[in-house]
Design an enzyme around this catalytic site. Structure first.
Site, short mmCIF file in Angstrom:
data_model
loop_
_atom_site.label_atom_id
_atom_site.label_comp_id
_atom_site.label_asym_id
_atom_site.label_seq_id
_atom_site.Cartn_x
_atom_site.Cartn_y
_atom_site.Cartn_z
CE LYS A 59 -3.73 -2.52 2.17
NZ LYS A 59 -4.57 -2.78 3.31
CG ASP B 285 -9.36 -0.49 5.16
OD1 ASP B 285 -9.18 -0.89 3.96
OD2 ASP B 285 -8.65 -0.51 6.22
CD GLN C 229 -3.37 -4.72 6.32
OE1 GLN C 229 -3.63 -3.72 5.75
NE2 GLN C 229 -3.77 -5.82 5.89
N1 GUN Z 1 -6.90 -7.29 6.43
C1 GUN Z 1 -7.10 -8.01 5.36
N2 GUN Z 1 -7.61 -7.11 4.23
C2 GUN Z 1 -7.66 -6.04 4.67
C3 GUN Z 1 -7.97 -4.53 4.20
O1 GUN Z 1 -8.55 -4.38 3.34
N3 GUN Z 1 -7.79 -3.65 5.17
C4 GUN Z 1 -7.28 -3.79 6.39
N4 GUN Z 1 -7.13 -2.48 7.12
N5 GUN Z 1 -6.86 -5.05 6.99
C5 GUN Z 1 -7.13 -6.06 6.01
#
Ligand code: GUN
Length: 293
Positions: A52, A119, A96
Site C-alpha cells: 500500500k 477502508d 491493518q
Molecule cells: N486485512 C485484510 N484485508 C484488509 C483490508 O482491506 N484492510 C485492512 N485494514 N486490513 C485488512
C-alpha cells in the site's frame, strides 16, 4: 472463456489517479496522503501494508507508515488513532487487520473518524452503504464492482452466489450485488461455512464470488456452463515448479473449471491488484472531501 485482467484495470485506475495528482500539484494544492497503522509482525500484514505504501509513492500520494509493537496496549493504539483523526495532513488511514488478540478490533474501528475511514469498515460507512448514502466502500468489494463493470458483465436479474460472509468481503459484496444499480440488481445468495449442500447453490449461479480462503475449493462439477467466476482467494500452497517452493492459488480450481466459465479472474492478477487500487481511489475521495463534505 475470457480472463478478467485485474492488473490491467488497476493500471488504468492508477493512470487516472496520477493525472489527478499532477493537476492538484499544478494548482498548488495538497496531494492525497494515506497513513497505514501496522501492529506487530504478521508477515502477510507486513506485505500488504508495504504494498500500500509503495503504491502511494507510485501514484504520487504522500504516505505515513506507523509500525507499532505487538504488545501495545489498546489505550495507546486508540491514542494513535486519535492523533491521526486530528492530523490535517492525513486525509485517510487504515489499521491493518487482524490485530493482536488482546486488542478489541471493533473498538479500534469505531475510533476511526468515518471521514478518514478509507477502508470503509466503520459502522457509519457500512450503514451509509446499506442506505445508498455517500460512503467509503470497502476496497475489495469495490474493486470487484469495478472489474465486473470493466468486463461489461451483465448482472441484472442474474443469480449471484457469494461464498464467505466476512465483514471485509462477503457481507458487503452481497449487499452491493443486490443494489438497484449497475453492477447489481442480482438475486443474491450468501453461502458460508454452515451452508449445507453448497453445490446446489453454486450449480444455479450465473456469477460466483468466492472469498473463503480454501485453495482449489470450486470444482467443475459444482458450476454450470457459462458462469462468471470472481476469485478473491489468495492462498499460499506448496509447489514443485517454483524456486521458493510456494505459489499463490485461488479459491477456485482454475485449471479444472476454466473451460466451463464465460469469464474468470486469475490468481494472481485478478481481484488482488484491484484492492489496493480501490484504496487509493478512496484516499483521493477523502482528500477531495467527496464523501463527507
Ligand atoms: N486485512 C485484510 N484485508 C484488509 C483490508 O482491506 N484492510 C485492512 N485494514 N486490513 C485488512
Amino acid at each position: 472463456m475470457k480472463l478478467i485482467d485485474g492488473k490491467k484495470v488497476s493500471e488504468e485506475i492508477y493512470n487516472d489517479l496520477k493525472i489527478k495528482v499532477e493537476q492538484l500539484k499544478q494548482q498548488g494544492q495538497k496531494v492525497p496522503h494515506l497513513a497505514a497503522v501496522l501492529v506487530g509482525n504478521n508477515p502477510a500484514s507486513q506485505t500488504y501494508v508495504n504494498a500500500k505504501v509503495k503504491t502511494c509513492h507510485e501514484v504520487g500520494y504522500g504516505s505515513t507508515l506507523i509500525k507499532l509493537d505487538e504488545n501495545i496496549t489498546e489505550e495507546d493504539l486508540l491514542k494513535e488513532i486519535y492523533d491521526l483523526n486530528n492530523n490535517p495532513e492525513i486525509d485517510g488511514f487504515i489499521v491493518q487487520l487482524p490485530l493482536p488478540k488482546h486488542i478489541n478490533e471493533n473498538k479500534v474501528i469505531e475510533a476511526i473518524r468515518p471521514s478518514k475511514d478509507v477502508d470503509g469498515f466503520h459502522p457509519v460507512n457500512l450503514g451509509r452503504m446499506m442506505l445508498n448514502q455517500p460512503a467509503f466502500i470497502p476496497a475489495t468489494p469495490m474493486g470487484i464492482m469495478k472489474l465486473l463493470e470493466a468486463a461489461k458483465i451483465e448482472t441484472q436479474g442474474k443469480h449471484c452466489v457469494v461464498i464467505g460472509r466476512s465483514h471485509i468481503v462477503g457481507s458487503p459484496m452481497s449487499i452491493l450485488m443486490a443494489k438497484n444499480s449497475y453492477p447489481g440488481n442480482c438475486t443474491v445468495t450468501l453461502c458460508h461455512s454452515k451452508t449445507k449442500n453448497i453445490e446446489e447453490f453454486t450449480k444455479q449461479a450465473d456469477i460466483i464470488i468466492l472469498a473463503i480462503g480454501k485453495p482449489y475449493f470450486l470444482k467443475k462439477e459444482m458450476i454450470k456452463e457459462g458462469v462468471v467466476v470472481i476469485d478473491v482467494g489468495i492462498n499460499r500452497v506448496t509447489s514443485t515448479t517454483t524456486k521458493s517452493g510456494f505459489k499463490l492459488a485461488g479459491d477456485a480450481d482454475f485449471d479444472d473449471i476454466v473451460s466451463k466459465c464465460s469469464h474468470i479472474t486469475p490468481v494472481p492478477g485478478g481481484v488482488g491488484p484491484m484492492t489496493i487500487a480501490s484504496l487509493m481511489y478512496n484516499t483521493l475521495l477523502a482528500s477531495q472531501k467527496n464523501i463527507y463534505k
